[in-house]
Design a protein around this motif. Structure first.
Motif, PDB file in Angstrom:
ATOM      1  N   GLY A  41      18.394   8.261  87.142  1.00 13.09           N
ATOM      2  CA  GLY A  41      17.717   6.985  87.335  1.00 13.09           C
ATOM      3  C   GLY A  41      17.098   6.844  88.719  1.00 13.09           C
ATOM      4  N   LEU A  42      17.244   7.864  89.553  1.00  7.90           N
ATOM      5  CA  LEU A  42      16.662   7.844  90.890  1.00  7.90           C
ATOM      6  C   LEU A  42      15.195   8.260  90.840  1.00  7.90           C
ATOM      7  CD1 LEU A  42      19.613   9.519  92.815  1.00  7.90           C
ATOM      8  CD2 LEU A  42      19.038   7.083  92.761  1.00  7.90           C
ATOM      9  N   SER A  43      14.441   7.817  91.792  1.00  2.23           N
ATOM     10  CA  SER A  43      13.012   8.106  91.865  1.00  2.23           C
ATOM     11  C   SER A  43      12.750   9.603  92.049  1.00  2.23           C
ATOM     12  CB  SER A  43      12.413   7.341  93.044  1.00  2.23           C
ATOM     13  OG  SER A  43      11.146   7.832  93.381  1.00  2.23           O
ATOM     14  N   PRO A  44      11.750  10.136  91.340  1.00  2.00           N
ATOM     15  CA  PRO A  44      11.369  11.536  91.577  1.00  2.00           C
ATOM     16  C   PRO A  44      10.989  11.784  93.037  1.00  2.00           C
ATOM     17  CG  PRO A  44      10.352  10.733  89.562  1.00  2.00           C
ATOM     18  CD  PRO A  44      10.987   9.549  90.237  1.00  2.00           C
ATOM     19  N   THR A  45      10.422  10.776  93.686  1.00  2.00           N
ATOM     20  CA  THR A  45      10.042  10.901  95.096  1.00  2.00           C
ATOM     21  C   THR A  45      11.265  11.160  95.972  1.00  2.00           C
ATOM     22  OG1 THR A  45       8.187   9.409  94.725  1.00  2.00           O
ATOM     23  CG2 THR A  45       8.853   9.742  96.999  1.00  2.00           C
ATOM     24  N   THR A  46      12.387  10.557  95.623  1.00  2.00           N
ATOM     25  CA  THR A  46      13.627  10.781  96.365  1.00  2.00           C
ATOM     26  C   THR A  46      13.984  12.257  96.368  1.00  2.00           C
ATOM     27  OG1 THR A  46      14.467   8.576  95.824  1.00  2.00           O
ATOM     28  CG2 THR A  46      16.107  10.245  96.439  1.00  2.00           C
ATOM     29  N   PHE A  47      13.938  12.877  95.193  1.00  2.00           N
ATOM     30  CA  PHE A  47      14.283  14.300  95.090  1.00  2.00           C
ATOM     31  C   PHE A  47      13.278  15.175  95.827  1.00  2.00           C
ATOM     32  CE2 PHE A  47      16.243  12.375  91.296  1.00  2.00           C
ATOM     33  CZ  PHE A  47      17.563  12.650  91.607  1.00  2.00           C
ATOM     34  N   THR A  48      12.007  14.852  95.698  1.00  2.00           N
ATOM     35  CA  THR A  48      10.970  15.630  96.378  1.00  2.00           C
ATOM     36  C   THR A  48      11.166  15.591  97.885  1.00  2.00           C
ATOM     37  OG1 THR A  48       9.392  15.224  94.594  1.00  2.00           O
ATOM     38  CG2 THR A  48       8.486  15.896  96.717  1.00  2.00           C
ATOM     39  N   LYS A  49      11.386  14.393  98.437  1.00  2.00           N
ATOM     40  CA  LYS A  49      11.585  14.272  99.883  1.00  2.00           C
ATOM     41  C   LYS A  49      12.827  15.020 100.345  1.00  2.00           C
ATOM     42  CE  LYS A  49       9.171   9.923 100.719  1.00  2.00           C
ATOM     43  NZ  LYS A  49       9.329   8.512 101.147  1.00  2.00           N
ATOM     44  N   CYS A  50      13.886  14.943  99.571  1.00  2.00           N
ATOM     45  CA  CYS A  50      15.115  15.663  99.920  1.00  2.00           C
ATOM     46  C   CYS A  50      14.914  17.168  99.849  1.00  2.00           C
ATOM     47  CB  CYS A  50      16.265  15.246  99.007  1.00  2.00           C
ATOM     48  SG  CYS A  50      16.854  13.566  99.258  1.00  2.00           S
ATOM     49  N   GLU A  51      14.288  17.638  98.774  1.00  2.00           N
ATOM     50  CA  GLU A  51      14.068  19.083  98.614  1.00  2.00           C
ATOM     51  C   GLU A  51      13.189  19.652  99.716  1.00  2.00           C
ATOM     52  OE1 GLU A  51      14.617  19.688  93.814  1.00  2.00           O
ATOM     53  OE2 GLU A  51      12.640  19.995  94.676  1.00  2.00           O
ATOM     54  N   LEU A  52      12.241  18.861 100.202  1.00  2.00           N
ATOM     55  CA  LEU A  52      11.337  19.327 101.256  1.00  2.00           C
ATOM     56  C   LEU A  52      11.913  19.134 102.656  1.00  2.00           C
ATOM     57  CD1 LEU A  52       7.942  18.078  99.800  1.00  2.00           C
ATOM     58  CD2 LEU A  52       8.875  20.405  99.772  1.00  2.00           C
ATOM     59  N   GLY A  53      13.093  18.520 102.750  1.00  2.00           N
ATOM     60  CA  GLY A  53      13.732  18.323 104.037  1.00  2.00           C
ATOM     61  C   GLY A  53      13.191  17.157 104.834  1.00  2.00           C
ATOM     62  N   VAL A  54      12.400  16.298 104.195  1.00  2.00           N
ATOM     63  CA  VAL A  54      11.876  15.119 104.876  1.00  2.00           C
ATOM     64  C   VAL A  54      13.020  14.148 105.186  1.00  2.00           C
ATOM     65  CG1 VAL A  54      10.315  13.126 104.657  1.00  2.00           C
ATOM     66  CG2 VAL A  54       9.617  15.373 103.775  1.00  2.00           C
ATOM     67  N   VAL A  55      13.937  14.024 104.241  1.00  2.00           N
ATOM     68  CA  VAL A  55      15.144  13.197 104.416  1.00  2.00           C
ATOM     69  C   VAL A  55      16.329  13.955 103.837  1.00  2.00           C
ATOM     70  CG1 VAL A  55      13.893  11.002 104.304  1.00  2.00           C
ATOM     71  CG2 VAL A  55      14.846  11.975 102.228  1.00  2.00           C
ATOM     72  N   ASN A  56      17.533  13.586 104.258  1.00  2.24           N
ATOM     73  CA  ASN A  56      18.748  14.099 103.637  1.00  2.24           C
ATOM     74  C   ASN A  56      19.246  13.053 102.653  1.00  2.24           C
ATOM     75  OD1 ASN A  56      19.175  16.660 104.758  1.00  2.24           O
ATOM     76  ND2 ASN A  56      19.980  15.761 106.635  1.00  2.24           N
ATOM     77  N   PRO A  57      19.801  13.489 101.530  1.00  2.00           N
ATOM     78  CA  PRO A  57      20.294  12.512 100.560  1.00  2.00           C
ATOM     79  C   PRO A  57      21.537  11.799 101.083  1.00  2.00           C
ATOM     80  CG  PRO A  57      20.941  14.716  99.910  1.00  2.00           C
ATOM     81  CD  PRO A  57      20.037  14.861 101.099  1.00  2.00           C
ATOM     82  N   ASN A  58      21.687  10.529 100.690  1.00  2.00           N
ATOM     83  CA  ASN A  58      22.940   9.860 101.011  1.00  2.00           C
ATOM     84  C   ASN A  58      24.000  10.384 100.045  1.00  2.00           C
ATOM     85  OD1 ASN A  58      22.915   8.301  98.568  1.00  2.00           O
ATOM     86  ND2 ASN A  58      21.607   6.784  99.563  1.00  2.00           N
ATOM     87  N   ILE A  59      25.237  10.030 100.246  1.00  2.00           N
ATOM     88  CA  ILE A  59      26.326  10.604  99.448  1.00  2.00           C
ATOM     89  C   ILE A  59      26.194  10.228  97.971  1.00  2.00           C
ATOM     90  CG2 ILE A  59      28.015   8.774  99.862  1.00  2.00           C
ATOM     91  CD1 ILE A  59      28.723  12.557  99.726  1.00  2.00           C
ATOM     92  N   THR A  60      25.757   9.009  97.682  1.00  2.00           N
ATOM     93  CA  THR A  60      25.591   8.596  96.290  1.00  2.00           C
ATOM     94  C   THR A  60      24.534   9.444  95.602  1.00  2.00           C
ATOM     95  OG1 THR A  60      26.236   6.339  96.839  1.00  2.00           O
ATOM     96  CG2 THR A  60      25.056   6.660  94.771  1.00  2.00           C
TER      97      THR A  60
END
Length: 79
Positions: A35-54
């Motif tokens: 249910g998370l945004s595809p943009t969230t995964f893209t940014k995390c995979e590219l190292g733009v942001v780190n995912p929070n624990i949830t």
């Protein structure tokens, strides 16, 4: 039990991307499972942001992991 070992906290995104690609899963699949945004995964995979624990827990579960271990020395655990 399927355990995700993360040695480098700064490389979580690239590690998760490698796992996703090895399993031939599109980001859309992660979105559908979490249910998370595809943009969230893209940014995390590219190292733009780190995912929070949830996000990390949901992401790992979507990829089939039951447990996450971050940091530490896994050399003695057969890794």
């Amino acid at each position: 039990m399927n355990i995700l070992f993360i040695n480098n906290i700064n490389a979580i995104g690239s590690q998760m991307r490698s796992i996703r690609k090895a399993r031939k899963l599109p980001i859309r699949y992660l979105h559908e499972q979490t249910g998370l945004s595809p943009t969230t995964f893209t940014k995390c995979e590219l190292g733009v942001v780190n995912p929070n624990i949830t996000t990390l827990v949901l992401w790992a579960q979507a990829l089939g992991y039951d447990e996450i271990r971050i940091g530490g020395d896994f050399a003695n655990e057969g890794i």
